[in-house]
Design a protein around this motif. Structure first.
Motif, PDB file in Angstrom:
ATOM      1  N   ALA A 114      -7.397  -3.033   0.926  1.00 45.90           N
ATOM      2  CA  ALA A 114      -6.861  -4.371   0.688  1.00 45.90           C
ATOM      3  C   ALA A 114      -7.164  -4.833  -0.738  1.00 45.90           C
ATOM      4  CB  ALA A 114      -7.445  -5.348   1.701  1.00 45.90           C
ATOM      5  N   ARG A 115      -8.368  -4.547  -1.209  1.00 45.07           N
ATOM      6  CA  ARG A 115      -8.735  -4.959  -2.568  1.00 45.07           C
ATOM      7  C   ARG A 115      -7.872  -4.274  -3.618  1.00 45.07           C
ATOM      8  NH1 ARG A 115     -11.920  -2.669  -6.280  1.00 45.07           N
ATOM      9  NH2 ARG A 115     -12.934  -1.230  -4.819  1.00 45.07           N
ATOM     10  N   LEU A 116      -7.669  -2.987  -3.464  1.00 42.86           N
ATOM     11  CA  LEU A 116      -6.872  -2.263  -4.451  1.00 42.86           C
ATOM     12  C   LEU A 116      -5.397  -2.646  -4.364  1.00 42.86           C
ATOM     13  CD1 LEU A 116      -8.611   1.234  -4.340  1.00 42.86           C
ATOM     14  CD2 LEU A 116      -8.685  -0.443  -6.166  1.00 42.86           C
ATOM     15  N   MET A 117      -4.922  -2.998  -3.174  1.00 44.44           N
ATOM     16  CA  MET A 117      -3.560  -3.512  -3.065  1.00 44.44           C
ATOM     17  C   MET A 117      -3.437  -4.857  -3.780  1.00 44.44           C
ATOM     18  SD  MET A 117      -2.527  -2.507   0.887  1.00 44.44           S
ATOM     19  CE  MET A 117      -0.884  -3.244   0.785  1.00 44.44           C
ATOM     20  N   ASP A 118      -4.450  -5.702  -3.642  1.00 40.08           N
ATOM     21  CA  ASP A 118      -4.442  -6.984  -4.358  1.00 40.08           C
ATOM     22  C   ASP A 118      -4.417  -6.769  -5.865  1.00 40.08           C
ATOM     23  OD1 ASP A 118      -4.452  -8.470  -2.057  1.00 40.08           O
ATOM     24  OD2 ASP A 118      -6.623  -8.806  -2.051  1.00 40.08           O
ATOM     25  N   GLU A 119      -5.246  -5.847  -6.345  1.00 38.70           N
ATOM     26  CA  GLU A 119      -5.305  -5.580  -7.777  1.00 38.70           C
ATOM     27  C   GLU A 119      -3.973  -5.048  -8.305  1.00 38.70           C
ATOM     28  OE1 GLU A 119      -8.588  -2.970  -8.436  1.00 38.70           O
ATOM     29  OE2 GLU A 119     -10.101  -4.471  -7.867  1.00 38.70           O
ATOM     30  N   ALA A 120      -3.276  -4.282  -7.459  1.00 33.47           N
ATOM     31  CA  ALA A 120      -1.979  -3.738  -7.856  1.00 33.47           C
ATOM     32  C   ALA A 120      -0.834  -4.701  -7.588  1.00 33.47           C
ATOM     33  CB  ALA A 120      -1.730  -2.416  -7.131  1.00 33.47           C
ATOM     34  N   GLY A 121      -1.109  -5.842  -6.944  1.00 34.10           N
ATOM     35  CA  GLY A 121      -0.065  -6.798  -6.635  1.00 34.10           C
ATOM     36  C   GLY A 121       0.902  -6.319  -5.580  1.00 34.10           C
ATOM     37  N   LEU A 122       0.374  -5.728  -4.500  1.00 36.61           N
ATOM     38  CA  LEU A 122       1.218  -5.158  -3.454  1.00 36.61           C
ATOM     39  C   LEU A 122       0.982  -5.855  -2.117  1.00 36.61           C
ATOM     40  CD1 LEU A 122       0.794  -1.336  -4.192  1.00 36.61           C
ATOM     41  CD2 LEU A 122       2.740  -2.794  -4.803  1.00 36.61           C
ATOM     42  N   ASP A 123       2.065  -6.059  -1.383  1.00 43.34           N
ATOM     43  CA  ASP A 123       1.987  -6.555  -0.014  1.00 43.34           C
ATOM     44  C   ASP A 123       2.059  -5.417   1.000  1.00 43.34           C
ATOM     45  OD1 ASP A 123       2.168  -9.357  -0.874  1.00 43.34           O
ATOM     46  OD2 ASP A 123       4.267  -8.887  -1.321  1.00 43.34           O
ATOM     47  N   VAL A 124       2.693  -4.329   0.608  1.00 39.55           N
ATOM     48  CA  VAL A 124       2.922  -3.192   1.499  1.00 39.55           C
ATOM     49  C   VAL A 124       2.691  -1.911   0.710  1.00 39.55           C
ATOM     50  CG1 VAL A 124       4.598  -1.981   2.953  1.00 39.55           C
ATOM     51  CG2 VAL A 124       4.651  -4.475   2.803  1.00 39.55           C
ATOM     52  N   LEU A 125       2.136  -0.905   1.387  1.00 41.97           N
ATOM     53  CA  LEU A 125       1.928   0.400   0.771  1.00 41.97           C
ATOM     54  C   LEU A 125       2.502   1.460   1.697  1.00 41.97           C
ATOM     55  CD1 LEU A 125       0.640   1.735  -1.714  1.00 41.97           C
ATOM     56  CD2 LEU A 125      -1.532   1.777  -0.486  1.00 41.97           C
ATOM     57  N   VAL A 126       3.339   2.334   1.123  1.00 36.75           N
ATOM     58  CA  VAL A 126       4.032   3.362   1.909  1.00 36.75           C
ATOM     59  C   VAL A 126       3.557   4.741   1.466  1.00 36.75           C
ATOM     60  CG1 VAL A 126       6.265   4.348   2.549  1.00 36.75           C
ATOM     61  CG2 VAL A 126       6.064   1.881   2.105  1.00 36.75           C
ATOM     62  N   ALA A 127       3.009   5.500   2.404  1.00 31.83           N
ATOM     63  CA  ALA A 127       2.593   6.875   2.135  1.00 31.83           C
ATOM     64  C   ALA A 127       3.714   7.824   2.499  1.00 31.83           C
ATOM     65  CB  ALA A 127       1.338   7.212   2.938  1.00 31.83           C
ATOM     66  N   THR A 128       4.022   8.766   1.605  1.00 37.04           N
ATOM     67  CA  THR A 128       5.080   9.741   1.849  1.00 37.04           C
ATOM     68  C   THR A 128       4.557  11.173   1.940  1.00 37.04           C
ATOM     69  OG1 THR A 128       5.527  10.076  -0.508  1.00 37.04           O
ATOM     70  CG2 THR A 128       6.739   8.303   0.589  1.00 37.04           C
ATOM     71  N   SER A 129       3.413  11.471   1.361  1.00 38.08           N
ATOM     72  CA  SER A 129       2.895  12.837   1.388  1.00 38.08           C
ATOM     73  C   SER A 129       2.137  13.092   2.680  1.00 38.08           C
ATOM     74  CB  SER A 129       1.962  13.085   0.194  1.00 38.08           C
ATOM     75  OG  SER A 129       0.737  12.385   0.359  1.00 38.08           O
ATOM     76  N   ALA A 130       2.087  14.353   3.099  1.00 44.08           N
ATOM     77  CA  ALA A 130       1.355  14.714   4.313  1.00 44.08           C
ATOM     78  C   ALA A 130      -0.109  14.322   4.193  1.00 44.08           C
ATOM     79  CB  ALA A 130       1.493  16.210   4.579  1.00 44.08           C
ATOM     80  N   GLU A 131      -0.673  14.443   2.984  1.00 45.16           N
ATOM     81  CA  GLU A 131      -2.088  14.142   2.785  1.00 45.16           C
ATOM     82  C   GLU A 131      -2.361  12.642   2.930  1.00 45.16           C
ATOM     83  OE1 GLU A 131      -0.939  17.898   0.855  1.00 45.16           O
ATOM     84  OE2 GLU A 131      -0.179  15.858   0.654  1.00 45.16           O
ATOM     85  N   ASN A 132      -1.487  11.815   2.367  1.00 43.61           N
ATOM     86  CA  ASN A 132      -1.691  10.372   2.470  1.00 43.61           C
ATOM     87  C   ASN A 132      -1.412   9.856   3.875  1.00 43.61           C
ATOM     88  OD1 ASN A 132      -2.651   9.770  -0.110  1.00 43.61           O
ATOM     89  ND2 ASN A 132      -0.578   9.733  -0.972  1.00 43.61           N
TER      90      ASN A 132
END
Length: 401
Positions: free
Chosen positions: A12-30
């Protein structure tokens, strides 16, 4: 080091720092990192069958999961509570009339059979974002595994949203490992160590590189791991370490170079050792001692707040001071976890910072024509209270009698 709650707060903190409300993972690892699901399609068909994981700023601990209908049964493997699951595409499972289903089968049937699938991965993602109330949100997408044009098509499908690349955010989140992740990394390393021991156990005149590779990989599989690369070379051939294992027999007086890696529950090991079949030459002993001095210097020097570039300098300087003054490398280590190379990279001038809970996979490889490969490599976790090796196999030059 982090637990589930601490990890969610970091996300949540890193999303705030990046200015993001949503984060989408596309790689198998993520996807694995966010959900605990080892996507079959993401690993075996990364260009055609795509799994996605989605977290919102409000619920970073409860991801959504999207997958092809053929692979969507994997939502049952999630190690965290999922906010929702959407399948896409076509796949057929037969349900005989009157058959009584188990609770697990019924749970799957609701999503994998009864629910109408989305036509494709993009549509599945749009459905998730719409249901989550994030259709006009600031959306970060892991661009590294997204197909060409995916971010642009997502922005077109959700007018008013702001879509931008965010792979770096997930990389930084994953830099600090949880205890569960450390367990998996240590287990993967232990399996690789067992494989090295087994390969050394058959070393004799007439044994080939192919024989030792087979012994290593069989041992790893028997222990529940998956071999990912097995580089074993004899003598001067170690300078050509990426070539296929040969059927040339081992000869007394030759070195044996190992650079091997496997995965356990999706997490990587990458370790190296050097052995001598019989008494080692003075040259091999001296060079190996310098490589070990460099790795030991890294183990002792690494601390939270140090940059990858600073640790690179300390490691290389130690090797040079220990007897190989001409030592040069493009890197002497890397983070490791769900991917073999993760932040922090131990490279010249790298400003990325090691944190409490970062795993550094320290290595000091050396390749010289006529001598071969000389190499030691181990993962260790950096903490405020000191650093801890995640391997147990001795790091001295191994002598096979």
């Amino acid at each position: 080091m982090t637990g589930a709650g601490t990890r969610a707060r970091r996300l949540a903190r890193l999303m705030d720092e990046a200015g993001l409300d949503v984060l989408v993972a596309t790689s198998a690892e993520n996807v694995l990192y966010l959900t605990g699901i080892s996507s079959v399609g993401g690993q075996n068909h990364p260009y055609a069958s795509r799994a996605l994981a989605v977290v919102t700023r409000e619920r970073p601990d409860a991801p959504y999961f999207a997958s092809s209908r053929g692979d969507v049964d994997q939502f049952l493997d999630a190690t965290t509570a999922l906010s929702g699951v959407v399948a896409y595409g076509a796949f057929h499972r037969v349900l005989p009339e009157g058959l009584e289903l188990s609770a697990r089968e019924e749970r799957f049937k609701q999503i994998g059979v009864d629910a109408a699938p989305a036509p494709d991965a993009l549509a599945a993602l749009v459905r998730i974002l719409t249901e989550a109330g994030a259709a006009g949100a600031r959306i970060g997408v892991d661009e590294n595994a997204a197909p060409p044009g995916f971010l642009e098509r997502l922005a077109e499908a959700l007018p008013g949203s702001a879509v931008r690349p965010a792979a770096a955010v997930l990389q930084q989140v994953r830099k600090v490992k949880s205890e569960a992740e450390l367990h998996r990394i240590a287990k993967a390393a232990a399996l690789a160590e067992d494989g090295i021991r087994a390969a050394l156990g058959i070393a004799a005149q007439g044994v080939t590189e192919q024989d030792m590779v087979r012994e290593f990989e069989t041992t790893v599989a028997r222990g529940g791991g998956r071999s990912r690369f097995t580089l074993i070379k004899f003598g001067r051939d170690g300078v050509l370490g990426q070539t296929r294992p040969s059927d040339r027999p081992l000869r007394r007086g030759e070195s044996v170079w190992f650079d091997v890696g496997c995965t356990y529950q999706g997490y990587w090991s990458d370790i190296a050792r050097t052995a001598s079949f019989g008494e080692p030459s003075a040259r091999l002993s001296a060079v190996y001692a310098a490589m070990l001095a460099g790795e030991q210097a890294a183990l002792e020097a690494a601390k939270p707040g140090m940059t990858g570039g600073e640790l690179f300098d300390r490691t290389v300087e130690a090797v040079r001071a220990a007897g190989v003054p001409h030592y040069r490398r493009h890197h002497v280590g890397h983070g490791i976890g769900a991917e073999i190379y993760e932040p922090v990279l131990i490279t010249p001038g790298n400003a990325d910072v090691i944190e409490d809970g970062t795993v550094v996979n320290s290595e000091t490889p050396y390749y010289e024509f006529g001598l071969g490969g000389v190499h030691v490599e181990d993962p260790f976790v950096v903490t405020e209270d000191g650093n801890r090796l995640l391997t147990t196999l001795g790091r001295s030059l191994i002598v096979i009698d």
